[in-house]
Design a protein around this motif. Sequence first.
Motif, PDB file in Angstrom:
ATOM      1  N   CYS A  71     118.701   2.259-100.704  1.00  0.00           N
ATOM      2  CA  CYS A  71     118.071   3.417-100.074  1.00  0.00           C
ATOM      3  C   CYS A  71     116.581   3.619-100.366  1.00  0.00           C
ATOM      4  O   CYS A  71     115.747   3.596 -99.466  1.00  0.00           O
ATOM      5  CB  CYS A  71     118.817   4.685-100.484  1.00  0.00           C
ATOM      6  N   GLY A  72     116.255   3.889-101.636  1.00  0.00           N
ATOM      7  CA  GLY A  72     114.882   4.265-101.974  1.00  0.00           C
ATOM      8  C   GLY A  72     113.847   3.223-101.626  1.00  0.00           C
ATOM      9  O   GLY A  72     112.868   3.512-100.926  1.00  0.00           O
ATOM     10  N   PRO A  73     113.999   1.966-102.100  1.00  0.00           N
ATOM     11  CA  PRO A  73     113.008   0.946-101.756  1.00  0.00           C
ATOM     12  C   PRO A  73     112.897   0.697-100.258  1.00  0.00           C
ATOM     13  O   PRO A  73     111.798   0.454 -99.739  1.00  0.00           O
ATOM     14  CB  PRO A  73     113.535  -0.295-102.499  1.00  0.00           C
ATOM     15  N   SER A  74     114.016   0.750 -99.544  1.00  0.00           N
ATOM     16  CA  SER A  74     113.978   0.562 -98.096  1.00  0.00           C
ATOM     17  C   SER A  74     113.101   1.617 -97.435  1.00  0.00           C
ATOM     18  O   SER A  74     112.283   1.306 -96.549  1.00  0.00           O
ATOM     19  CB  SER A  74     115.400   0.628 -97.527  1.00  0.00           C
ATOM     20  N   ARG A  75     113.241   2.855 -97.863  1.00  0.00           N
ATOM     21  CA  ARG A  75     112.417   3.932 -97.320  1.00  0.00           C
ATOM     22  C   ARG A  75     110.946   3.755 -97.675  1.00  0.00           C
ATOM     23  O   ARG A  75     110.061   4.055 -96.879  1.00  0.00           O
ATOM     24  CB  ARG A  75     112.917   5.284 -97.836  1.00  0.00           C
ATOM     25  N   ALA A  76     110.697   3.266 -98.895  1.00  0.00           N
ATOM     26  CA  ALA A  76     109.311   3.059 -99.322  1.00  0.00           C
ATOM     27  C   ALA A  76     108.621   1.999 -98.466  1.00  0.00           C
ATOM     28  O   ALA A  76     107.442   2.127 -98.131  1.00  0.00           O
ATOM     29  CB  ALA A  76     109.274   2.663-100.795  1.00  0.00           C
ATOM     30  N   TYR A  89     107.779  -0.946-106.361  1.00  0.00           N
ATOM     31  CA  TYR A  89     108.952  -0.142-105.990  1.00  0.00           C
ATOM     32  C   TYR A  89     110.096  -1.097-105.674  1.00  0.00           C
ATOM     33  O   TYR A  89     110.566  -1.185-104.551  1.00  0.00           O
ATOM     34  CB  TYR A  89     108.618   0.713-104.769  1.00  0.00           C
ATOM     35  N   GLU A  90     110.571  -1.796-106.694  1.00  0.00           N
ATOM     36  CA  GLU A  90     111.548  -2.860-106.485  1.00  0.00           C
ATOM     37  C   GLU A  90     112.973  -2.392-106.694  1.00  0.00           C
ATOM     38  O   GLU A  90     113.883  -2.815-105.995  1.00  0.00           O
ATOM     39  CB  GLU A  90     111.255  -4.036-107.425  1.00  0.00           C
ATOM     40  N   GLU A  91     113.188  -1.540-107.670  1.00  0.00           N
ATOM     41  CA  GLU A  91     114.545  -1.094-107.984  1.00  0.00           C
ATOM     42  C   GLU A  91     114.857   0.201-107.236  1.00  0.00           C
ATOM     43  O   GLU A  91     113.993   0.815-106.631  1.00  0.00           O
ATOM     44  CB  GLU A  91     114.686  -0.884-109.496  1.00  0.00           C
ATOM     45  N   ASN A  92     116.090   0.619-107.300  1.00  0.00           N
ATOM     46  CA  ASN A  92     116.502   1.830-106.620  1.00  0.00           C
ATOM     47  C   ASN A  92     115.898   3.062-107.289  1.00  0.00           C
ATOM     48  O   ASN A  92     115.520   3.034-108.450  1.00  0.00           O
ATOM     49  CB  ASN A  92     118.034   1.934-106.615  1.00  0.00           C
ATOM     50  N   ASN A  93     115.830   4.137-106.551  1.00  0.00           N
ATOM     51  CA  ASN A  93     115.251   5.379-107.047  1.00  0.00           C
ATOM     52  C   ASN A  93     116.358   6.403-107.213  1.00  0.00           C
ATOM     53  O   ASN A  93     116.575   7.260-106.371  1.00  0.00           O
ATOM     54  CB  ASN A  93     114.197   5.881-106.052  1.00  0.00           C
ATOM     55  N   VAL A  94     117.116   6.278-108.299  1.00  0.00           N
ATOM     56  CA  VAL A  94     118.253   7.156-108.524  1.00  0.00           C
ATOM     57  C   VAL A  94     118.060   7.862-109.862  1.00  0.00           C
ATOM     58  O   VAL A  94     118.356   7.300-110.912  1.00  0.00           O
ATOM     59  CB  VAL A  94     119.577   6.367-108.518  1.00  0.00           C
ATOM     60  N   PRO A  95     117.562   9.084-109.872  1.00  0.00           N
ATOM     61  CA  PRO A  95     117.211   9.751-111.122  1.00  0.00           C
ATOM     62  C   PRO A  95     118.376  10.000-112.061  1.00  0.00           C
ATOM     63  O   PRO A  95     118.187  10.127-113.259  1.00  0.00           O
ATOM     64  CB  PRO A  95     116.632  11.084-110.643  1.00  0.00           C
ATOM     65  N   THR A  96     119.618  10.078-111.562  1.00  0.00           N
ATOM     66  CA  THR A  96     120.709  10.584-112.381  1.00  0.00           C
ATOM     67  C   THR A  96     121.107   9.686-113.533  1.00  0.00           C
ATOM     68  O   THR A  96     121.681  10.158-114.506  1.00  0.00           O
ATOM     69  CB  THR A  96     121.943  10.840-111.493  1.00  0.00           C
ATOM     70  N   ASP A 105     110.992   7.700-115.669  1.00  0.00           N
ATOM     71  CA  ASP A 105     112.385   8.054-115.446  1.00  0.00           C
ATOM     72  C   ASP A 105     112.507   9.289-114.564  1.00  0.00           C
ATOM     73  O   ASP A 105     111.565  10.054-114.381  1.00  0.00           O
ATOM     74  CB  ASP A 105     113.096   8.340-116.775  1.00  0.00           C
ATOM     75  N   GLY A 106     113.726   9.497-114.071  1.00  0.00           N
ATOM     76  CA  GLY A 106     114.083  10.713-113.366  1.00  0.00           C
ATOM     77  C   GLY A 106     113.132  11.075-112.243  1.00  0.00           C
ATOM     78  O   GLY A 106     112.696  10.217-111.469  1.00  0.00           O
ATOM     79  N   PRO A 107     112.778  12.346-112.114  1.00  0.00           N
ATOM     80  CA  PRO A 107     111.899  12.787-111.018  1.00  0.00           C
ATOM     81  C   PRO A 107     110.525  12.145-111.045  1.00  0.00           C
ATOM     82  O   PRO A 107     109.796  12.193-110.057  1.00  0.00           O
ATOM     83  CB  PRO A 107     111.805  14.306-111.249  1.00  0.00           C
ATOM     84  N   GLU A 108     110.139  11.533-112.179  1.00  0.00           N
ATOM     85  CA  GLU A 108     108.827  10.899-112.270  1.00  0.00           C
ATOM     86  C   GLU A 108     108.768   9.591-111.488  1.00  0.00           C
ATOM     87  O   GLU A 108     107.681   9.043-111.266  1.00  0.00           O
ATOM     88  CB  GLU A 108     108.467  10.645-113.735  1.00  0.00           C
ATOM     89  N   MET A 109     109.916   9.077-111.096  1.00  0.00           N
ATOM     90  CA  MET A 109     109.921   7.887-110.238  1.00  0.00           C
ATOM     91  C   MET A 109     109.624   8.317-108.814  1.00  0.00           C
ATOM     92  O   MET A 109     110.208   9.269-108.310  1.00  0.00           O
ATOM     93  CB  MET A 109     111.291   7.196-110.283  1.00  0.00           C
ATOM     94  N   GLY A 110     108.728   7.616-108.156  1.00  0.00           N
ATOM     95  CA  GLY A 110     108.427   7.992-106.785  1.00  0.00           C
ATOM     96  C   GLY A 110     107.397   7.083-106.155  1.00  0.00           C
ATOM     97  O   GLY A 110     106.820   6.196-106.793  1.00  0.00           O
ATOM     98  N   LEU A 111     107.161   7.304-104.869  1.00  0.00           N
ATOM     99  CA  LEU A 111     106.182   6.532-104.115  1.00  0.00           C
ATOM    100  C   LEU A 111     104.795   6.764-104.700  1.00  0.00           C
ATOM    101  O   LEU A 111     104.320   7.904-104.740  1.00  0.00           O
ATOM    102  CB  LEU A 111     106.221   6.973-102.649  1.00  0.00           C
ATOM    103  N   PRO A 112     104.125   5.710-105.187  1.00  0.00           N
ATOM    104  CA  PRO A 112     102.817   5.898-105.818  1.00  0.00           C
ATOM    105  C   PRO A 112     101.857   6.694-104.944  1.00  0.00           C
ATOM    106  O   PRO A 112     101.803   6.497-103.721  1.00  0.00           O
ATOM    107  CB  PRO A 112     102.329   4.462-106.031  1.00  0.00           C
TER     108      PRO A 112
END
Length: 464
Positions: A71-76, A89-96, A105-112
């Motif tokens: 999901c996350g990388p595909s959207r990026a 942005y290679e790995e998934n973006n799953v904060p949990t 980590d967590g919410p700090e992961m995101g589209l630069p």
Amino acid sequence: MKKPLVVLLTICFHFVCLAQEKPNIVLLFADDAGYADFGFQGSKEMKTPNLDKLASQGVRFTQAYVTHPTCGPSRAGLITGKYQYRFGYEENNVPTYMSKVSAVDGPEMGLPLGEVTVADYLKEQGYVTGFFGKWHLGGADRFHPTKRGFDEFYGFRGGARSYFEYTESPKEPLNKMEQGFGNFEEHNGYLTDALAQETSEFIEINGKAKKPFFAFLSFNAVHTPMDAKAEDLDQFPHLTGKRKIVAAMTLALDRAIGKVLDKLKELGLDDNTIVVFTNDNGGPTDANASSNHPLSGIKATHLEGGIRVPFLMKYPGTLKPGTVYGKPISTFDLLPTFYSAAGGNTKNLKGLDGVDLIPYLMGKTKGRPHETLFWKRDARAAMRKGDWKLIRFPDRPAELFYLPEDERELNNLADSEPERVRKMYKELFVWETTLERPRWLLKKVYERRDVERTDAFWPKYKPD
């Protein structure tokens, strides 16, 4: 003096008319849908009349790819028009479950923040931009859609949530519904319907104001949890279990899309609106009973079933209705395609991997939009060069497939094509050396799980 004034007014009127002729753009984006789970893809189980009609009105792509099978990388990749691997942005973006795995980590992961989005580019061209639904590109405030080029936002920042309103705060705060920035309030009814309603209102307001708009409707359907309305389930009495539920969720998805398309028609905007429908990755058959037939593989794998997706594009007056395009494209082509249609010069777009698809679809540009495409996650990677596809594994030698004769990837030709394997393997490595290191990493147990999922949903290892 009258004649020059008349000429000046005529010129001004001409340019005003041109400005009003910019096409509106609506991107309809499904989540975790199966490659085969639509009528226009040949399904006899699913009921998707609105999408089937859209397919008849535009172009259906048979070899459309995402930039990543999750999901996350595909959207990026889609939203920036480039390989997300280029900015880590290679790995998934799953904060949990990311705590103490990475430096970020967590919410700090995101589209630069340095990355420019499709919404940024379209705003430059005078568009009003709105995002509706699942964001999943960063939970911290600085990553918020309204800070990444979108004028309006209605949805949730996380990756998966209930389709019905929460009566208590969800375990993952990023999955709370939000209107604009910081205004958290749960929706009424079924979420898929609510997203269509909000998108339709955005279209109506800007359509009546004669402002060109970009609406990105990012459904969470048909991602888990498996939530469906009783009346939708009743439409599939012959199905059972998760297959019945995903069919009902797909019906709701199609109904929501129909609502948006009907609004365009009601306002007289459908003849001047580009509409695209696609999906973020292959269906996770093990989670939601989606089908990627006839392709092997599922979400999170580099088999065709993980990275090839349904894709439709309608562009009235430009693209011939009811046509099929069979050359490889990628979702990162949407940004330059939209930008060019909006009046932008794609020569001004720097560092993109996507291309404007319209000249290819109209036959003005010959050849393939992409001769080579890449995918990567950790030690796993894949490369398509022409009609040949190489898959690199962490636990076995690389395998080679000739897709025109083997789209299920059952006949490994690596032993009979050693020189081709060597050249492609080296080219894949050279490409990897141009990338940024991942900004965050999944726990290794998840990588092992996805290698196991590859084999579990590959008929060469598991009999039909």
